[in-house]
Design an enzyme around this catalytic site. Structure first.
Site, mmCIF file in Angstrom:
data_model
loop_
_atom_site.group_PDB
_atom_site.id
_atom_site.type_symbol
_atom_site.label_atom_id
_atom_site.label_comp_id
_atom_site.label_asym_id
_atom_site.label_seq_id
_atom_site.Cartn_x
_atom_site.Cartn_y
_atom_site.Cartn_z
ATOM 1 N N GLY A 152 -21.721 0.646 -59.134
ATOM 2 C CA GLY A 152 -20.290 0.404 -59.312
ATOM 3 C C GLY A 152 -20.104 -0.508 -60.490
ATOM 4 N N GLU A 153 -20.288 -1.797 -60.209
ATOM 5 C CA GLU A 153 -20.051 -2.783 -61.260
ATOM 6 C C GLU A 153 -21.011 -2.611 -62.447
ATOM 7 O OE1 GLU A 153 -20.018 -5.504 -57.925
ATOM 8 O OE2 GLU A 153 -18.308 -6.494 -58.850
ATOM 9 N N GLY A 161 -9.761 -1.696 -54.831
ATOM 10 C CA GLY A 161 -9.380 -3.096 -54.922
ATOM 11 C C GLY A 161 -9.926 -3.743 -56.177
ATOM 12 N N PHE A 162 -11.136 -3.344 -56.563
ATOM 13 C CA PHE A 162 -11.803 -3.875 -57.770
ATOM 14 C C PHE A 162 -11.972 -5.393 -57.713
ATOM 15 C CE2 PHE A 162 -9.539 0.004 -59.381
ATOM 16 C CZ PHE A 162 -10.668 0.798 -59.446
ATOM 17 N N GLN A 200 -18.952 6.932 -59.277
ATOM 18 C CA GLN A 200 -18.617 5.532 -59.532
ATOM 19 C C GLN A 200 -18.948 5.117 -60.951
ATOM 20 O OE1 GLN A 200 -18.672 2.233 -57.097
ATOM 21 N NE2 GLN A 200 -19.818 3.238 -55.498
ATOM 22 N N PRO A 246 -26.362 10.606 -54.951
ATOM 23 C CA PRO A 246 -26.151 10.679 -56.403
ATOM 24 C C PRO A 246 -24.768 11.197 -56.793
ATOM 25 C CG PRO A 246 -28.076 11.973 -55.742
ATOM 26 C CD PRO A 246 -27.487 11.401 -54.493
ATOM 27 N N ARG A 290 -33.075 2.994 -55.382
ATOM 28 C CA ARG A 290 -33.009 4.378 -54.925
ATOM 29 C C ARG A 290 -31.543 4.765 -54.739
ATOM 30 N NH1 ARG A 290 -35.393 6.389 -49.196
ATOM 31 N NH2 ARG A 290 -35.226 8.642 -49.485
ATOM 32 N N GLY A 303 -27.113 -1.510 -55.542
ATOM 33 C CA GLY A 303 -25.698 -1.121 -55.473
ATOM 34 C C GLY A 303 -25.283 -0.437 -56.745
HETATM 35 MO MO1 MOS Z 1 -15.895 -6.633 -56.688
HETATM 36 S S1 MOS Z 1 -15.159 -7.676 -58.278
HETATM 37 O O1 MOS Z 1 -16.960 -7.794 -56.082
HETATM 38 O O2 MOS Z 1 -14.720 -6.150 -55.634
#
Ligand code: MOS
Length: 764
Positions: A728-729, A256-257, A662, A656, A652, A726
């Site tokens: 990803g971003e 979804g991003f 990601q 991995p 942590r 987290g």
């Molecule tokens: Mo992300 S831009 O918080 O799905």
């Protein structure tokens, strides 16, 4: 302390071997292990069901009709021809459709993406806005009928210009300290430049889709959403039914991003059509519609003023950031997300303002705010390093912050310095010669650039239930969803850790709003949010099991003090017996069978970090450093990103393998952001003219550089007991400015407006 994943064994494992490793793993080793995703086989065999895969008996198909002007008023809508198309069941529009309510403004648990419901008035605010909805027996019939709906408009010229200046509106101060303008005026070395990022469209492979089914006064959505609970709450408000009557199911997402965080107007349209026809209705948003109707990262224009002393200490930092928004919503990209705390600087101001455009409402896209903000700030920092004749890594190290100077708080865990140093060593940065065009390999000019990265760390409220069943399985339920990044596996890892059961005996049930309420999949906060709640529920269920073992006559543990019992490798045994031996104690299901119980359950709960006294006075972020190499062949005007070294400090790392995956994906997305992606609006009618995957360029495998991912793996225990933040971003943050700086180093051309085009480099 370092978990590197380049060329090491975990990365070369096949899915099957990794899974076997996961299954056989001792429960004490499963957290932090590079296990393959438990949902992988369902996806690779095509058995995972996405929203659009739900085919229900007697289902009808809906296709929206889109406005063909970018601004104006609907003068007339003629649906006669459409209604005459065979198979057409209804053509809904403002003149005949039941009323949709708005969702309550600012309700954090019922957020919508576009606050104006479809068909609310006769105004056209952007090209592609829905003006009617055709429902037919088949998709083909609905598509054909939608094409013959005749709309006439009083058209006006839309404003879709990418240039946001000159801007005469009101600025909003986001963050301020000291006296920035005076300090900047007096600074020995200065940069004062404006940077721009384009509209970028979220392009998850899975299209947005809604299947709505009414049963009396209850409705079920099979939905492609990053938040089943929020979706349920918002739909209840919009449709005017109690929350309890709405169920939202999202078993799998093709990502979804950010574009699927909150409902869009098509979701309620599908539900209204289904309620009217009393049939299931499927509405799949096409790829082209996705360029106009379901959000995008807005255009930004950011002026950065940075002043430093002659030896490179920052004295003034000012960011004035504009972003475009639609005329129906005030979407603030928040470009100052990282500005206030990344560096130590006594005088700072961040200001922002919105500029209305005839475009659909923008929406958060991977690393909203921080990603475009860091493109501008880290590009400006590189320009400052050039002006200072200082190494850009050195400049960052010299200005590293020890507290969050935007609010005086301590960082929960900040290792930006180590990210920079590790990245520099792994990349070989010391060999860099700073002169433009001075480095070559195989006849190509090399450019080396780098940038720092950060992204917020969050934890929100979450509830889960864990069951230990007499069938020998452990189950966990939570109304959250796996966007495709590995959350199913994170749940399974915690259950495996707690019970010692192999993955085959663990079931993770997500993606149904009737389960205990879990988080939105956004902001890279899911893992940090769910871990403590699953752990608590698992501990509770195990405690209940142990007390049953101690009190059930006929089991070998009857009469023991429950406190002396343990659950290991799926067996209940005395703490004094060797854990893990098949002879120790009894299988847990034997205890339940002896007690004639179907199973035991317990709930787990974790709260928001903002209400946690241990955490709320800390500044919590992930950090990173990105190092990029480009190859430039001026003779044939060919530019390629050849190598990226990324070092990530995200607490942590629970898995991995999924984590590195990601970060790799994010780096490739960063290559697209730097060199390719831009949604272009036609100035005549506001249409996104490259609204398809042929004309909207994205980085593909062929554009992917060699990527080296390193996690620092320092637990952040203020965020949760596992120390996980987290992933990803953070992997996207900093990639585009590192590439832009590498391009400058290779070519001498400083591109301040993304994407970097070959035309920009022809001046070299
Ligand atoms: Mo992300 S831009 O918080 O799905």
């Amino acid at each position: 302390m370092t978990v590197s994943t380049t060329g090491t064994a975990p990365e070369t494992m096949t899915g099957a071997t990794a899974e076997a490793a996961g299954a056989a793993a001792s429960q004490h080793g499963i957290i932090g292990r590079p296990v393959a995703r438990i949902d992988g086989p369902l996806k690779t065999t095509g058995t995972a069901e996405y929203a659009g895969d739900f085919h229900l008996p007697w289902m009808a198909f809906a296709v929206p009709v889109q406005a063909t002007v970018g601004k104006g008023t609907i003068r007339s809508l003629d649906v006669t021809a459409a209604e005459a198309v065979p198979g057409v069941l209804a053509v809904l529009h403002r003149g005949n459709m039941e009323r949709l309510y708005r969702a309550v403004p600012n309700d954090p648990n019922a957020t919508v993406s576009e606050t104006r419901p479809a068909f609310e008035d006769d105004r056209i605010y952007y090209w592609g806005q829905y003006v009617a909805l055709v429902v037919a027996e088949s998709l083909e019939q609905a598509t054909a009928a939608a094409a013959v709906v005749k709309a006439e408009y009083a058209a006006e010229t839309p404003e879709v210009s990418r240039e946001l200046e000159p801007f005469a509106g009101k600025w909003n101060t986001v963050s301020t300290r000291g006296t920035v303008d005076a300090a900047f005026a007096a600074a020995a070395v200065k940069v004062d430049q404006t940077y721009g990022t384009p509209a970028e469209t979220h392009n998850p492979i899975e299209l947005h889709a809604t299947v709505a089914v009414w049963d009396g006064d209850r409705v079920t959505f099979y939905e492609s959403t990053q938040g089943v609970v929020n979706h349920r709450n918002a739909m209840a408000q919009i449709l005017g039914v109690p929350r309890e009557n709405v169920t939202v199911v999202t078993k799998f997402l093709g990502s979804g991003f950010g574009g699927k965080l909150f409902p869009w107007p098509h979701c309620a349209l599908a539900a209204v059509a289904s309620r009217k026809l009393q049939r299931p209705v499927k509405l799949v948003v096409t790829r082209t519609m996705m360029f106009s109707n379901v959000g995008h990262r807005p255009v930004t224009e950011q002026r950065f003023r940075i002043g430093a002393s002659a030896d490179g200490k920052l004295v003034a930092l000012r960011q004035d950031a504009l972003n475009h928004t639609s005329l129906v919503d005030s979407f603030d990209e928040g470009c100052g997300e990282a500005t206030g705390y990344l560096y130590s600087v006594p005088n700072l101001t961040v200001a922002s303002a919105l500029v209305g455009r005839n475009v659909g409402s923008p929406m958060a896209m991977r690393g909203p705010g921080a990603v475009p903000g860091l493109f501008a700030m880290e590009s400006a920092m590189d320009e400052l390093a050039v002006a200072l004749k200082m190494d850009p890594v050195e400049l960052r190290l010299k200005n590293d912050a020890t507290v969050d100077e935007s609010n005086g708080r301590k960082f929960s865990s900040r290792h930006l310095r180590e990210c920079l140093e590790t990245g520099s060593a792994k990349f070989g940065w010391k060999q860099r010669t700073p002169q433009v065009g001075s480095m070559r390999r195989d006849g190509k000019v090399l450019g080396w650039g780098m940038a720092a990265a950060s992204w917020g760390a969050y934890r929100f409220a979450c509830a889960t239930t864990v069951d230990l069943n007499a069938d020998g399985k452990a189950r966990v339920r939570c109304a959250t969803q796996d966007v495709g990044t590995g959350l199913y596996t994170i749940f399974a890892q915690v259950l495996a850790e707690k019970t010692g059961l192999p993955f085959e005996r663990i079931e993770v049930l997500l993606g149904d709003s009737s389960m205990p309420e879990g988080p939105l999949s956004g902001g890279s906060w899911s893992t940090a949010t769910v871990l403590p709640a699953v752990a608590e529920a698992a501990d509770g269920a195990i405690a209940s099991l142990l007390s049953i073992a101690a009190s059930t006559p006929g089991t070998p543990l009857a009469g023991a003090d429950a406190k002396t019992l343990r659950m290991t490798e799926g067996r209940v045994h005395r703490a004094t017996e060797s854990a893990g031996l098949p002879s120790a104690g009894v299988p847990f299901e034997a205890v339940l069978q002896a007690a004639r119980l179907n199973g035991v359950s317990a709930d787990g709960r974790s709260g928001s970090v903002f209400e946690d006294p241990k955490a709320r006075d800390l500044s919590m972020h992930s950090f990173g450093a990105q190092f990029a190499e480009v190859e430039w062949e001026p003779e044939i005007a060919r530019l390629r990103v050849s190598r990226v070294v990324t070092v990530i400090d995200a607490g942590r790392i629970i898995n991995p393998r999924a984590g590195a995956n990601q970060i790799r994906g994010a780096v490739v997305m960063g290559v697209g952001m730097a060199l390719l992606e831009e949604t272009v609006y036609d100035r005549r009618n506001g249409q996104p003219i490259n609204g398809n995957l042929a004309d909207y360029l994205m980085a593909t495998s062929a554009d992917a550089p060699e990527i080296d991912v390193t996690f620092l793996d320092y637990p952040d225990f203020a965020l949760n007991s596992y120390g996980a933040r987290g992933i990803g971003e953070i992997g996207l943050a900093g990639v585009a400015p590192a590439i832009a700086s590498a391009v400058y180093h290779a070519t001498g051309v400083r591109v301040r407006k993304l994407p970097i085009r070959i035309e920009d480099l022809m001046q070299a």
